[in-house]
Design a protein around this motif. Structure first.
Motif, PDB file in Angstrom:
ATOM      1  N   ILE A   1      21.544 -29.390  13.776  1.00 24.05           N
ATOM      2  CA  ILE A   1      21.780 -28.031  14.268  1.00 24.05           C
ATOM      3  C   ILE A   1      21.611 -27.029  13.129  1.00 24.05           C
ATOM      4  O   ILE A   1      21.006 -25.972  13.305  1.00 24.05           O
ATOM      5  N   GLN A   2      22.100 -27.372  11.943  1.00 22.07           N
ATOM      6  CA  GLN A   2      21.935 -26.467  10.802  1.00 22.07           C
ATOM      7  C   GLN A   2      20.458 -26.275  10.476  1.00 22.07           C
ATOM      8  O   GLN A   2      20.005 -25.155  10.239  1.00 22.07           O
ATOM      9  N   SER A   3      19.705 -27.357  10.480  1.00 21.70           N
ATOM     10  CA  SER A   3      18.268 -27.269  10.211  1.00 21.70           C
ATOM     11  C   SER A   3      17.576 -26.406  11.266  1.00 21.70           C
ATOM     12  O   SER A   3      16.753 -25.540  10.944  1.00 21.70           O
ATOM     13  N   TYR A   4      17.919 -26.632  12.516  1.00 20.44           N
ATOM     14  CA  TYR A   4      17.339 -25.863  13.621  1.00 20.44           C
ATOM     15  C   TYR A   4      17.634 -24.367  13.451  1.00 20.44           C
ATOM     16  O   TYR A   4      16.728 -23.533  13.521  1.00 20.44           O
ATOM     17  N   VAL A   5      18.892 -24.033  13.208  1.00 22.62           N
ATOM     18  CA  VAL A   5      19.292 -22.625  13.075  1.00 22.62           C
ATOM     19  C   VAL A   5      18.638 -21.996  11.848  1.00 22.62           C
ATOM     20  O   VAL A   5      18.207 -20.841  11.888  1.00 22.62           O
ATOM     21  N   SER A   6      18.524 -22.748  10.775  1.00 24.67           N
ATOM     22  CA  SER A   6      17.936 -22.223   9.537  1.00 24.67           C
ATOM     23  C   SER A   6      16.460 -21.876   9.695  1.00 24.67           C
ATOM     24  O   SER A   6      15.934 -21.024   8.982  1.00 24.67           O
ATOM     25  N   ARG A   7      15.786 -22.552  10.625  1.00 30.24           N
ATOM     26  CA  ARG A   7      14.349 -22.306  10.828  1.00 30.24           C
ATOM     27  C   ARG A   7      14.059 -21.234  11.869  1.00 30.24           C
ATOM     28  O   ARG A   7      12.903 -20.855  12.060  1.00 30.24           O
ATOM     29  N   LEU A   8      15.081 -20.758  12.562  1.00 31.59           N
ATOM     30  CA  LEU A   8      14.857 -19.765  13.616  1.00 31.59           C
ATOM     31  C   LEU A   8      14.372 -18.442  13.023  1.00 31.59           C
ATOM     32  O   LEU A   8      14.891 -18.001  11.992  1.00 31.59           O
ATOM     33  N   PRO A   9      13.419 -17.799  13.663  1.00 34.81           N
ATOM     34  CA  PRO A   9      12.925 -16.491  13.197  1.00 34.81           C
ATOM     35  C   PRO A   9      13.872 -15.371  13.657  1.00 34.81           C
ATOM     36  O   PRO A   9      13.540 -14.589  14.551  1.00 34.81           O
ATOM     37  N   LEU A  10      15.049 -15.309  13.060  1.00 33.01           N
ATOM     38  CA  LEU A  10      16.081 -14.378  13.517  1.00 33.01           C
ATOM     39  C   LEU A  10      15.612 -12.930  13.517  1.00 33.01           C
ATOM     40  O   LEU A  10      16.036 -12.144  14.367  1.00 33.01           O
ATOM     41  N   ASP A  11      14.734 -12.575  12.589  1.00 31.01           N
ATOM     42  CA  ASP A  11      14.253 -11.191  12.520  1.00 31.01           C
ATOM     43  C   ASP A  11      13.342 -10.848  13.707  1.00 31.01           C
ATOM     44  O   ASP A  11      13.054  -9.675  13.937  1.00 31.01           O
TER      45      ASP A  11
ATOM     46  N   PHE B   1      14.148 -12.062  16.849  1.00 34.13           N
ATOM     47  CA  PHE B   1      14.969 -12.307  18.031  1.00 34.13           C
ATOM     48  C   PHE B   1      15.122 -11.040  18.872  1.00 34.13           C
ATOM     49  O   PHE B   1      15.305  -9.945  18.354  1.00 34.13           O
ATOM     50  N   GLU B   2      15.094 -11.256  20.179  1.00 32.73           N
ATOM     51  CA  GLU B   2      15.440 -10.216  21.132  1.00 32.73           C
ATOM     52  C   GLU B   2      16.881 -10.473  21.561  1.00 32.73           C
ATOM     53  O   GLU B   2      17.459 -11.515  21.247  1.00 32.73           O
ATOM     54  N   GLN B   3      17.455  -9.536  22.293  1.00 35.67           N
ATOM     55  CA  GLN B   3      18.852  -9.667  22.691  1.00 35.67           C
ATOM     56  C   GLN B   3      19.113 -10.981  23.428  1.00 35.67           C
ATOM     57  O   GLN B   3      20.112 -11.644  23.180  1.00 35.67           O
ATOM     58  N   SER B   4      18.217 -11.373  24.316  1.00 31.51           N
ATOM     59  CA  SER B   4      18.424 -12.612  25.072  1.00 31.51           C
ATOM     60  C   SER B   4      18.441 -13.831  24.158  1.00 31.51           C
ATOM     61  O   SER B   4      19.177 -14.794  24.414  1.00 31.51           O
ATOM     62  N   ASP B   5      17.647 -13.807  23.082  1.00 34.16           N
ATOM     63  CA  ASP B   5      17.650 -14.912  22.119  1.00 34.16           C
ATOM     64  C   ASP B   5      18.999 -15.005  21.414  1.00 34.16           C
ATOM     65  O   ASP B   5      19.535 -16.100  21.201  1.00 34.16           O
ATOM     66  N   TRP B   6      19.537 -13.843  21.013  1.00 36.71           N
ATOM     67  CA  TRP B   6      20.837 -13.817  20.343  1.00 36.71           C
ATOM     68  C   TRP B   6      21.937 -14.317  21.269  1.00 36.71           C
ATOM     69  O   TRP B   6      22.830 -15.060  20.847  1.00 36.71           O
ATOM     70  N   ILE B   7      21.862 -13.928  22.534  1.00 38.52           N
ATOM     71  CA  ILE B   7      22.871 -14.364  23.508  1.00 38.52           C
ATOM     72  C   ILE B   7      22.824 -15.879  23.675  1.00 38.52           C
ATOM     73  O   ILE B   7      23.864 -16.549  23.681  1.00 38.52           O
ATOM     74  N   THR B   8      21.622 -16.431  23.779  1.00 36.64           N
ATOM     75  CA  THR B   8      21.480 -17.883  23.925  1.00 36.64           C
ATOM     76  C   THR B   8      22.008 -18.610  22.695  1.00 36.64           C
ATOM     77  O   THR B   8      22.776 -19.580  22.815  1.00 36.64           O
ATOM     78  N   LEU B   9      21.627 -18.154  21.503  1.00 39.40           N
ATOM     79  CA  LEU B   9      22.105 -18.791  20.278  1.00 39.40           C
ATOM     80  C   LEU B   9      23.614 -18.677  20.170  1.00 39.40           C
ATOM     81  O   LEU B   9      24.296 -19.646  19.807  1.00 39.40           O
TER      82      LEU B   9
END
Length: 155
Positions: free
Chosen positions: A49-59, A61-69
Motif C-alpha cells: 500500500i505504501q508503494s502504491y500510494v507513493s507512486r500515485l500522481p497526486l498533483d 488528482f481530481e476531487q473524485s480521486d482524492w475521495i477514493t484514496l
C-alpha cells in the motif's frame, strides 16, 4: 462490540465496519496480498500500500480521486486498529455534518481508559503533510488511542 445504542444503530455500525473491512481487504488484494494473508495480519499489506500510494500522481488528482484514496486509507487504518489493537467502530451523533453523525474508532488505551480517534481526520492530516506515510498515519492514530507505548529513549 461494545455499543450502547439501539439495535438498529448497532446494525448500522456493524455494516459500516464490515464495509470498511471489505474495502481494506480489496485494497490489500490490489497490491498483491492474498485475502488469507491479509486476514492473518492486515499489516502484511503495508509495504504494498505504501508503494502504491507513493507512486500515485497526486498533483494530477481530481476531487473524485482524492475521495477514493481517502476512503481506501480510512478503511485500511480502521481495519488495522480494529484487528490489531482491539478497537471498534463507533457511531457518534454530530449535528454539524449533513449526515448527522460521524464514525470513530474507539479503543481501550494502555491507561485503561476509552479513547477515540476519527480515521477520516487522521487521513486528512496525512494529506496535509505530503508525502503520504502509511506507517506515520497508523502511529498517529495509535498515539491518540493510547494503545502503543512510546519508543525507548535508550534504544
Amino acid at each position: 462490540m461494545r455499543n450502547n445504542t439501539s439495535d438498529g444503530a448497532a446494525a448500522e455500525v456493524s455494516q459500516w465496519a464490515e464495509g470498511a473491512h471489505g474495502n481494506a481487504a480489496h485494497l490489500a488484494a490490489m497490491v498483491g496480498v492474498t485475502r488469507e494473508r491479509f486476514e492473518a495480519d492486515p499489516l502484511a499489506s503495508l509495504p504494498g500500500i505504501q508503494s502504491y500510494v507513493s507512486r500515485l500522481p497526486l498533483d494530477e488528482f481530481e476531487q473524485s480521486d482524492w475521495i477514493t484514496l481517502h476512503t481506501d486509507l480510512v478503511s485500511f487504518l480502521g481495519d488495522v486498529l480494529v484487528r490489531r489493537r482491539g478497537a471498534h467502530w463507533k457511531k457518534v451523533d454530530d449535528p454539524g455534518p449533513s449526515a448527522g453523525h460521524r464514525y470513530f474508532i474507539e479503543a481501550t488505551g494502555l491507561d485503561g481508559k476509552a479513547h477515540q480517534v476519527e480515521p477520516y481526520d487522521v487521513v486528512m492530516e496525512e494529506f496535509e503533510h505530503l508525502p503520504i506515510d502509511i506507517s506515520r498515519m497508523i502511529a498517529n492514530a495509535e498515539s491518540v488511542l493510547c494503545v502503543s507505548s512510546a519508543p525507548s529513549e535508550s534504544g
